[in-house]
Write a protein that holds these residues in place. Structure first.
Motif, short mmCIF file in Angstrom:
data_model
loop_
_atom_site.label_atom_id
_atom_site.label_comp_id
_atom_site.label_asym_id
_atom_site.label_seq_id
_atom_site.Cartn_x
_atom_site.Cartn_y
_atom_site.Cartn_z
N UNK A 151 15.41 4.38 18.07
CA UNK A 151 14.09 4.85 17.63
C UNK A 151 14.24 5.98 16.62
N UNK A 152 15.22 5.80 15.74
CA UNK A 152 15.63 6.88 14.85
C UNK A 152 15.76 6.40 13.41
N UNK A 153 14.91 5.42 13.05
CA UNK A 153 15.03 4.85 11.71
C UNK A 153 13.89 5.25 10.80
N UNK A 154 13.97 4.76 9.59
CA UNK A 154 12.91 4.92 8.60
C UNK A 154 12.09 3.64 8.55
N UNK A 155 11.02 3.66 7.80
CA UNK A 155 10.18 2.47 7.68
C UNK A 155 10.96 1.34 7.01
N UNK A 156 10.94 0.18 7.64
CA UNK A 156 11.61 -0.99 7.07
C UNK A 156 10.81 -1.49 5.87
N UNK A 157 11.52 -1.82 4.81
CA UNK A 157 10.89 -2.43 3.64
C UNK A 157 11.71 -3.65 3.25
N UNK A 158 11.40 -4.80 3.89
CA UNK A 158 12.07 -6.04 3.52
C UNK A 158 11.05 -6.93 2.80
N UNK A 159 11.45 -8.16 2.51
CA UNK A 159 10.56 -9.05 1.77
C UNK A 159 9.24 -9.27 2.48
N UNK A 160 9.29 -9.45 3.81
CA UNK A 160 8.06 -9.67 4.56
C UNK A 160 7.15 -8.46 4.51
N UNK A 161 7.73 -7.27 4.63
CA UNK A 161 6.92 -6.05 4.61
C UNK A 161 6.30 -5.85 3.23
N UNK A 162 7.06 -6.11 2.18
CA UNK A 162 6.51 -5.99 0.83
C UNK A 162 5.32 -6.93 0.65
N UNK A 163 5.44 -8.15 1.17
CA UNK A 163 4.34 -9.11 1.06
C UNK A 163 3.09 -8.59 1.76
N UNK A 164 3.28 -8.03 2.96
CA UNK A 164 2.15 -7.49 3.72
C UNK A 164 1.48 -6.35 2.97
N UNK A 165 2.27 -5.40 2.48
CA UNK A 165 1.70 -4.24 1.80
C UNK A 165 1.04 -4.61 0.48
#
Length: 315
Positions: A151-165
């Motif tokens: 529980x010690x990470x940063x916000x994930x930014x993968x292809x799926x997340x980019x599509x959502x945003x």
């Protein structure tokens, strides 16, 4: 960057200016995820070794195919220590035998286990920066392990997340913009649940072919794409099936009501379809159903006036 792409800054500015209710966005997504999500076994553990194995196996491999291989791998090598002690040829043979592709990933995973044993005294590093020092562990995988194990990470930014945003908040197709919005949305200290939730949203509701209503997307009422009917995205450049679709008609209803404030169904109809006929296939009942769906989503209001149904945007 095209002029159109350059105009897609509303998502960044809206979130940074406070125009987007970030707390409501967070609560809606996390509640949706916690109510119902796909049950993958690595989501039920916080063991960094087990999570690392799942992340490496999942690279370019469908998740449903990974489940059996993940169980079999951990049955054979249940800890990083046992994997480090294994013969590398056996690990590669397992990888090949389960059709996981790219055998170098098996070699890297074996080497990473050796690093944990020899360089970290058998204890996994806990931060994305430290995890990136392991063989074959890139920034995305390092952040995923840090998020889901510690529980010690940063916000994930993968292809799926980019599509959502891109779709939900009209974010321009720019890595820096995606990272800023993703970071602003993630609740502090909640990388485990948040990153799981937003990746689930991209995988279940907001795929290349969106399933907004079927999957009960929690962001429908706030989503730019859902409002306009334009579901293009960085990895979905065109939508040949958009013309004439229900999504397109929804977008036309919203656009017309933005321009005219309120319209009776018979005045609205020709602005949605050129072939609108009050008693036809695409007529009053068809349009009333379309507007009712938008009303259920909190976007449109319907009311009676002088014997007619009048539609307007919800205030």
């Amino acid at each position: 960057m095209t002029d159109e792409e350059g105009d897609r800054t509303g998502g960044v500015e809206g979130i940074e200016s406070g125009a987007v209710d970030v707390d409501a966005v967070r609560e809606a997504l996390v509640s949706w995820y916690e109510d119902d999500h796909r049950a993958f076994p690595w989501r039920e553990t916080d063991d960094p070794y087990e999570i690392l194995v799942s992340e490496v196996m999942s690279q370019q491999t469908q998740l449903d195919r990974v489940v059996d291989a993940w169980h079999d791998f951990l049955d054979r090598w249940p800890t990083a220590e046992s994997l480090a002690a294994a013969d590398r040829s056996d690990v590669v043979a397992f990888w090949s035998g389960h059709s996981l592709g790219y055998n170098n990933r098996a070699k890297y995973l074996h080497e990473a286990a050796n690093q944990v044993r020899e360089e970290y005294d058998g204890e996994f590093p806990r931060t994305p920066e430290e995890l990136s020092e392991l063989m074959g562990v890139g920034p995305y995988t390092a952040n995923a392990v840090a998020s889901f194990a510690f529980n010690n990470g940063e916000a994930v930014v993968d292809t799926n997340v980019k599509r959502v945003l891109y779709r939900a908040f009209d974010v321009e197709d720019d890595d820096a913009a995606f990272e800023r919005v993703a970071a602003a949305l993630m609740p502090e200290g909640e990388s485990r649940v948040w990153n799981n939730a937003i990746m689930e949203l991209g995988g279940v509701a907001c795929g290349k072919t969106p399933r907004c209503d079927e999957a009960g997307c929690p962001w429908r009422q706030r989503c730019h794409a859902y409002e306009t009917g334009d579901f293009t995205a960085p990895d979905v450049p065109t939508q040949p099936d958009f013309e004439g679709s229900r999504r397109q008609m929804r977008g036309r209803v919203i656009s017309a009501l933005k321009e005219y404030d309120e319209l009776s169904l018979d005045d609205l109809g020709p602005r949605v379809r050129v072939d609108y006929a009050p008693d036809g296939t695409y007529g009053r009942e068809w349009l009333r159903e379309l507007c009712s769906d938008l009303a259920d989503d909190g976007l449109v209001e319907l009311r009676g006036r002088d014997g007619q149904t009048v539609a307007r945007l919800r205030r």
